[in-house]
Design an enzyme around this catalytic site. Structure first.
Site, PDB file in Angstrom:
ATOM      1  N   SER A   1       0.459  -7.050  -9.710  1.00 14.07           N
ATOM      2  CA  SER A   1       1.758  -8.183  -9.807  1.00 14.07           C
ATOM      3  C   SER A   1       2.853  -7.169  -9.974  1.00 14.07           C
ATOM      4  CB  SER A   1       1.738  -9.188 -10.988  1.00 14.07           C
ATOM      5  OG  SER A   1       2.901  -9.768 -10.756  1.00 14.07           O
ATOM      6  N   GLY A   2       4.197  -7.773  -9.304  1.00 11.05           N
ATOM      7  CA  GLY A   2       5.196  -6.999  -9.426  1.00 11.05           C
ATOM      8  C   GLY A   2       6.055  -6.874  -7.987  1.00 11.05           C
TER       9      GLY A   2
ATOM     10  N   LYS B   1      -5.371 -12.424 -12.197  1.00 13.72           N
ATOM     11  CA  LYS B   1      -4.121 -12.257 -11.602  1.00 13.72           C
ATOM     12  C   LYS B   1      -3.969 -13.641 -10.926  1.00 13.72           C
ATOM     13  CE  LYS B   1      -0.784 -11.194  -8.964  1.00 13.72           C
ATOM     14  NZ  LYS B   1      -0.685 -11.004  -7.349  1.00 13.72           N
TER      15      LYS B   1
ATOM     16  N   ALA C   1      -5.378  -9.814   2.959  1.00 12.27           N
ATOM     17  CA  ALA C   1      -6.252 -10.299   2.241  1.00 12.27           C
ATOM     18  C   ALA C   1      -7.030 -11.194   3.092  1.00 12.27           C
ATOM     19  CB  ALA C   1      -5.974 -11.251   0.967  1.00 12.27           C
TER      20      ALA C   1
ATOM     21  N   LYS D   1       1.660 -19.191  -0.744  1.00 12.34           N
ATOM     22  CA  LYS D   1       0.937 -18.331  -0.002  1.00 12.34           C
ATOM     23  C   LYS D   1      -0.636 -18.750  -0.467  1.00 12.34           C
ATOM     24  CE  LYS D   1       2.149 -13.761   0.799  1.00 12.34           C
ATOM     25  NZ  LYS D   1       2.872 -12.738   0.166  1.00 12.34           N
TER      26      LYS D   1
ATOM     27  N   ARG E   1      -4.515   1.339   9.679  1.00  6.68           N
ATOM     28  CA  ARG E   1      -5.329   1.283  11.075  1.00  6.68           C
ATOM     29  C   ARG E   1      -4.448   1.808  12.033  1.00  6.68           C
ATOM     30  NH1 ARG E   1      -6.130  -5.016  12.389  1.00  6.68           N
ATOM     31  NH2 ARG E   1      -3.828  -5.035  12.344  1.00  6.68           N
ATOM     32  N   SER E   2      -3.103   1.450  12.081  1.00  6.90           N
ATOM     33  CA  SER E   2      -2.225   2.103  13.195  1.00  6.90           C
ATOM     34  C   SER E   2      -1.759   3.007  12.759  1.00  6.90           C
ATOM     35  CB  SER E   2      -1.481   0.987  13.689  1.00  6.90           C
ATOM     36  OG  SER E   2      -0.614   0.342  12.645  1.00  6.90           O
TER      37      SER E   2
ATOM     38  N   HIS F   1      -2.455 -15.587 -13.630  1.00 10.98           N
ATOM     39  CA  HIS F   1      -0.942 -15.277 -13.625  1.00 10.98           C
ATOM     40  C   HIS F   1       0.023 -15.869 -12.507  1.00 10.98           C
ATOM     41  CE1 HIS F   1       2.169 -12.641 -11.829  1.00 10.98           C
ATOM     42  NE2 HIS F   1       2.539 -12.162 -12.995  1.00 10.98           N
ATOM     43  N   ASN F   2      -0.318 -15.792 -11.407  1.00 13.47           N
ATOM     44  CA  ASN F   2       0.388 -16.601  -9.941  1.00 13.47           C
ATOM     45  C   ASN F   2       0.575 -18.123 -10.487  1.00 13.47           C
ATOM     46  OD1 ASN F   2       0.260 -13.848  -9.325  1.00 13.47           O
ATOM     47  ND2 ASN F   2      -0.019 -14.600  -7.144  1.00 13.47           N
TER      48      ASN F   2
ATOM     49  N   ARG G   1       5.693 -28.203  -4.767  1.00  4.47           N
ATOM     50  CA  ARG G   1       5.835 -27.595  -3.687  1.00  4.47           C
ATOM     51  C   ARG G   1       5.461 -28.256  -2.713  1.00  4.47           C
ATOM     52  NH1 ARG G   1       5.542 -20.950  -4.414  1.00  4.47           N
ATOM     53  NH2 ARG G   1       6.223 -21.085  -6.525  1.00  4.47           N
TER      54      ARG G   1
ATOM     55  N   ASN H   1      -4.294  -9.352  -2.849  1.00  4.64           N
ATOM     56  CA  ASN H   1      -4.460 -10.791  -3.699  1.00  4.64           C
ATOM     57  C   ASN H   1      -5.662 -11.699  -3.044  1.00  4.64           C
ATOM     58  OD1 ASN H   1      -2.626 -11.192  -5.234  1.00  4.64           O
ATOM     59  ND2 ASN H   1      -1.034 -11.853  -3.953  1.00  4.64           N
TER      60      ASN H   1
ATOM     61  N   GLU I   1       2.975 -18.306 -12.866  1.00  4.92           N
ATOM     62  CA  GLU I   1       4.547 -17.891 -12.361  1.00  4.92           C
ATOM     63  C   GLU I   1       4.931 -19.495 -11.481  1.00  4.92           C
ATOM     64  OE1 GLU I   1       4.143 -14.448  -9.820  1.00  4.92           O
ATOM     65  OE2 GLU I   1       5.122 -15.580  -8.130  1.00  4.92           O
TER      66      GLU I   1
ATOM     67  N   GLY J   1       0.802  -1.234  -0.112  1.00  7.92           N
ATOM     68  CA  GLY J   1      -0.102  -0.017   0.075  1.00  7.92           C
ATOM     69  C   GLY J   1       0.723   1.439   0.168  1.00  7.92           C
TER      70      GLY J   1
HETATM   71  P1  NDP Z   1      -0.100  -7.193   4.510  1.00  5.50           P
HETATM   72  O1  NDP Z   1      -0.673  -8.489   3.708  1.00  5.50           O
HETATM   73  O2  NDP Z   1       1.110  -7.722   5.530  1.00  5.50           O
HETATM   74  O3  NDP Z   1      -1.076  -6.669   5.406  1.00  5.50           O
HETATM   75  C1  NDP Z   1      -0.379  -5.619   6.483  1.00  5.50           C
HETATM   76  C2  NDP Z   1      -1.640  -4.397   6.351  1.00  5.50           C
HETATM   77  O4  NDP Z   1      -3.108  -4.692   6.442  1.00  5.50           O
HETATM   78  C3  NDP Z   1      -1.257  -3.422   7.519  1.00  5.50           C
HETATM   79  O5  NDP Z   1      -1.396  -2.197   6.913  1.00  5.50           O
HETATM   80  C4  NDP Z   1      -2.166  -3.656   8.480  1.00  5.50           C
HETATM   81  O6  NDP Z   1      -2.282  -2.528   9.238  1.00  5.50           O
HETATM   82  C5  NDP Z   1      -3.473  -4.034   7.611  1.00  5.50           C
HETATM   83  N1  NDP Z   1      -4.456  -4.624   8.512  1.00  5.50           N
HETATM   84  C6  NDP Z   1      -4.489  -6.036   8.772  1.00  5.50           C
HETATM   85  N2  NDP Z   1      -5.674  -6.372   9.364  1.00  5.50           N
HETATM   86  C7  NDP Z   1      -6.460  -5.413   9.243  1.00  5.50           C
HETATM   87  C8  NDP Z   1      -7.600  -5.005   9.702  1.00  5.50           C
HETATM   88  N3  NDP Z   1      -8.250  -6.271  10.415  1.00  5.50           N
HETATM   89  N4  NDP Z   1      -8.172  -3.984   9.388  1.00  5.50           N
HETATM   90  C9  NDP Z   1      -7.568  -2.966   8.834  1.00  5.50           C
HETATM   91  N5  NDP Z   1      -6.380  -3.183   8.384  1.00  5.50           N
HETATM   92  C10 NDP Z   1      -5.729  -4.530   8.451  1.00  5.50           C
HETATM   93  O7  NDP Z   1       0.608  -6.369   3.707  1.00  5.50           O
HETATM   94  P2  NDP Z   1       1.218  -6.204   2.060  1.00  5.50           P
HETATM   95  O8  NDP Z   1       1.409  -4.850   1.821  1.00  5.50           O
HETATM   96  O9  NDP Z   1       2.326  -7.205   2.025  1.00  5.50           O
HETATM   97  O10 NDP Z   1       0.133  -6.884   1.285  1.00  5.50           O
HETATM   98  C11 NDP Z   1      -1.182  -6.164   1.063  1.00  5.50           C
HETATM   99  C12 NDP Z   1      -1.776  -7.071  -0.003  1.00  5.50           C
HETATM  100  O11 NDP Z   1      -1.341  -6.986  -1.262  1.00  5.50           O
HETATM  101  C13 NDP Z   1      -2.185  -8.417   0.340  1.00  5.50           C
HETATM  102  O12 NDP Z   1      -3.525  -8.883  -0.069  1.00  5.50           O
HETATM  103  C14 NDP Z   1      -1.094  -9.300  -0.112  1.00  5.50           C
HETATM  104  O13 NDP Z   1      -1.412 -10.503  -0.760  1.00  5.50           O
HETATM  105  C15 NDP Z   1      -0.918  -8.493  -1.661  1.00  5.50           C
HETATM  106  N6  NDP Z   1       0.237  -8.296  -2.450  1.00  5.50           N
HETATM  107  C16 NDP Z   1       1.300  -8.433  -1.917  1.00  5.50           C
HETATM  108  C17 NDP Z   1       2.643  -8.534  -2.273  1.00  5.50           C
HETATM  109  C18 NDP Z   1       3.838  -8.540  -1.997  1.00  5.50           C
HETATM  110  O14 NDP Z   1       4.777  -8.774  -2.683  1.00  5.50           O
HETATM  111  N7  NDP Z   1       3.758  -8.372  -0.613  1.00  5.50           N
HETATM  112  C19 NDP Z   1       2.549  -8.471  -3.997  1.00  5.50           C
HETATM  113  C20 NDP Z   1       1.084  -8.294  -4.634  1.00  5.50           C
HETATM  114  C21 NDP Z   1       0.079  -8.303  -3.763  1.00  5.50           C
HETATM  115  P3  NDP Z   1      -1.864  -2.373  10.858  1.00  5.50           P
HETATM  116  O15 NDP Z   1      -0.371  -1.664  10.351  1.00  5.50           O
HETATM  117  O16 NDP Z   1      -2.514  -1.632  11.542  1.00  5.50           O
HETATM  118  O17 NDP Z   1      -1.482  -3.586  11.474  1.00  5.50           O
END
Ligand code: NDP
Length: 478
Positions: free
Chosen positions: A128-129, A182, A76, A260, A33-34, A185-186, A287, A102, A189, A14
């Protein structure tokens, strides 16, 4: 100034997407959230563009121009539903809620239908990326209403990767289409990585070529028809020496592959669709087997090998390259076949040329090959299977002798090549005049009166196996 987009969920993905929007000139409202993550992002990168700091979802929504675009990038699953539930009362008809995580496409379909009840657009976006792609330009697969794409698409196209000046982003289709594409795609992959692993294992265990030398081979392969991100990074990983031991890093990594879930979802969906996606399924199972370390330890002790010594030909490495290429083609063919089946099942107007084109940059499976796949599906008449497109039937036909040699060598040496071999079986299955499915139908008729069709006349038939074995025409009870 009101922000054009709000991002909630500022973990690595994000945060990087938010920075990407800001670097491209958009004003981005930030929420997590935090609050600490929001402040950390602003402290480290607040000078990269226009950000609006918010502490609550209500503040986030209030910071946005209409129609509001709120991009959710949280973990997710249930967290996405929780955030949506909190957002809905804060939004107005016509606003757009975007889930760029995801998510499983079935969840996206459910959420889209639920938000439509509130006159809100829900857009499930496949991204993706990885981290770097999110920041510098990912491949983006948005699903949802066409109307929402008009309001959101240009922004997504702007932050996406570009190939030949074209954005790696296009409207995929309604509701869960973006997340489905997507997911496939995975799945591809997974297969891509598995065939690379099989090639590595054959050259290492079969021909004794050390990782450092293989790094050179993969670098060389990356200059030809296999050119792709995954081949490029394979050379990097194989060439890397562990600082602690001086050994190749690959030799000190535990040989148990994690996952995952998107590969597993792909196979589950393929089964639901009746789509023969054997290369992806074998990669997921490979795997799984790798992670059964307890059983593998026992297997090493109690199971016989009886390998057959094989004199490797001088062209063994080139044979392996060709086998890898042919197997890779099969995994793409199967992935696209699955997309075709899904388009029919879920009423999505998936355009394979556009999907192949947006996979050319930004994403993990980006590869030269996708240019030719784009061309094959841009033709007036799309091939019924990628392998039937003239360029690909020719290419795979040329690789076939090497592919057969490699698979039989692997079998004799006891080196498992589940995707090389199952892809070859798929290829042979497609081209065989008669399959043993005729016998399967006979057996099903005998034990379950499941009936069969005949090659020489219309109708559905049943042999009275437990009676006088005469054939009767079956009455269609459906
Ligand atoms: P995470 O999947 O680790 O999620 C953490 C984030 O989710 C934090 O901002 C956390 O907030 C928030 N969160 C968790 N639970 C809640 C809740 N109940 N209410 C509100 N916020 C919540 O983060 P990533 O950035 O790794 O991934 C985000 C998404 O992107 C996922 O769906 C992931 O599968 C997808 N994705 C990830 C990739 C990667 O390379 N990492 C690649 C492509 C897609 P807080 O800080 O408050 O805990």
């Amino acid at each position: 100034m009101l922000a054009q987009i709000g991002v909630t969920g500022l973990a690595v993905m994000g945060a990087n997407l938010a920075r990407n929007f800001a670097r491209n000139g958009y004003t981005v409202a930030l929420h997590n959230r935090s609050v600490a993550k929001t402040d950390a992002l602003l402290a480290a990168h607040g000078d990269e563009g226009a950000f609006v700091r918010t502490e609550t979802l209500a503040e986030l929504v209030a910071a946005l121009e209409t129609p509001r675009r709120v991009l959710i990038m949280v973990k997710a699953g249930a967290p996405v539903d929780s955030v949506i539930d909190q957002l809905v009362p804060l939004l107005e008809a016509g606003d757009i809620v975007i889930d760029a995580g995801n998510s499983n496409f079935t969840d996206t379909r459910r959420r889209e239908a639920a938000l439509a009840e509130h006159d809100l657009h829900f857009v499930g976006v496949g991204v993706s990326g990885g981290e770097e792609g999110a920041l510098l330009g990912p491949s983006i697969m948005p699903g949802g209403s066409k109307e929402s794409y008009d309001a959101l698409g240009p922004m997504l196209e702007k932050i996406s990767a570009k190939v030949d000046g074209q954005p790696c982003c296009a409207w995929i289709g309604t509701d869960g289409a973006g997340h489905f594409v997507k997911m496939v795609h995975n799945g591809i992959e997974y297969a891509d990585m598995q065939v690379i692993g099989e090639a590595y294992d054959l050259m290492r265990s079969g021909a004794g070529i050390e990782p450092a030398a293989q790094a050179g081979i993969f670098t060389e392969w990356n200059r030809g028809e296999l050119a792709s991100f995954l081949i490029e990074i394979t050379a990097e990983v194989l060439g890397h020496v562990d600082a602690k031991t001086g050994k190749p890093l690959v030799d000190v990594i535990v040989d148990s592959a994690g996952q995952k879930g998107t590969g597993r979802w792909t196979v589950q969906s393929a089964l639901d669709l009746g789509s023969p996606t054997s290369a992806i399924a074998e990669s997921v199972f490979a795997r799984g087997l790798s992670s059964q370390r307890g059983q593998r330890a026992i297997g090493q002790e109690v199971l016989a090998g009886h390998e057959v010594p094989v004199e490797l030909g001088a062209d063994f490495v080139e044979d392996v390259r060709q086998a890898l290429f042919a197997s890779k083609l099969v995994s793409y063919a199967q992935g696209i076949d699955m997309l075709t089946a899904a388009a029919k099942e879920y009423d999505w107007a998936l355009k394979m040329d556009e999907i192949a084109a947006l996979w050319r940059g930004g994403c993990i499976i980006r590869a030269e090959l996708l240019k030719d796949i784009t061309k094959a599906y841009a033709a007036d008449e799309a091939p019924a299977n990628l392998l039937f497109a003239p360029a690909f039937s020719k290419a795979i036909g040329e690789a076939l002798p090497a592919w057969r040699r490699v698979v039989s060598t692997a079998v004799q040496l006891g080196i498992p090549v589940p995707v090389f071999s199952s892809s070859l079986a798929y290829y042979d299955g497609l081209r065989r005049k008669r399959l043993p499915a005729a016998l399967t139908q006979g057996l099903r008729d005998l034990f379950g009166a499941h009936t069969y069709n005949r090659v020489d006349m219309e109708g559905t038939f049943h042999t009275q196996w437990s009676g006088d074995k005469t054939e009767v025409e079956a009455v269609d009870t459906h």
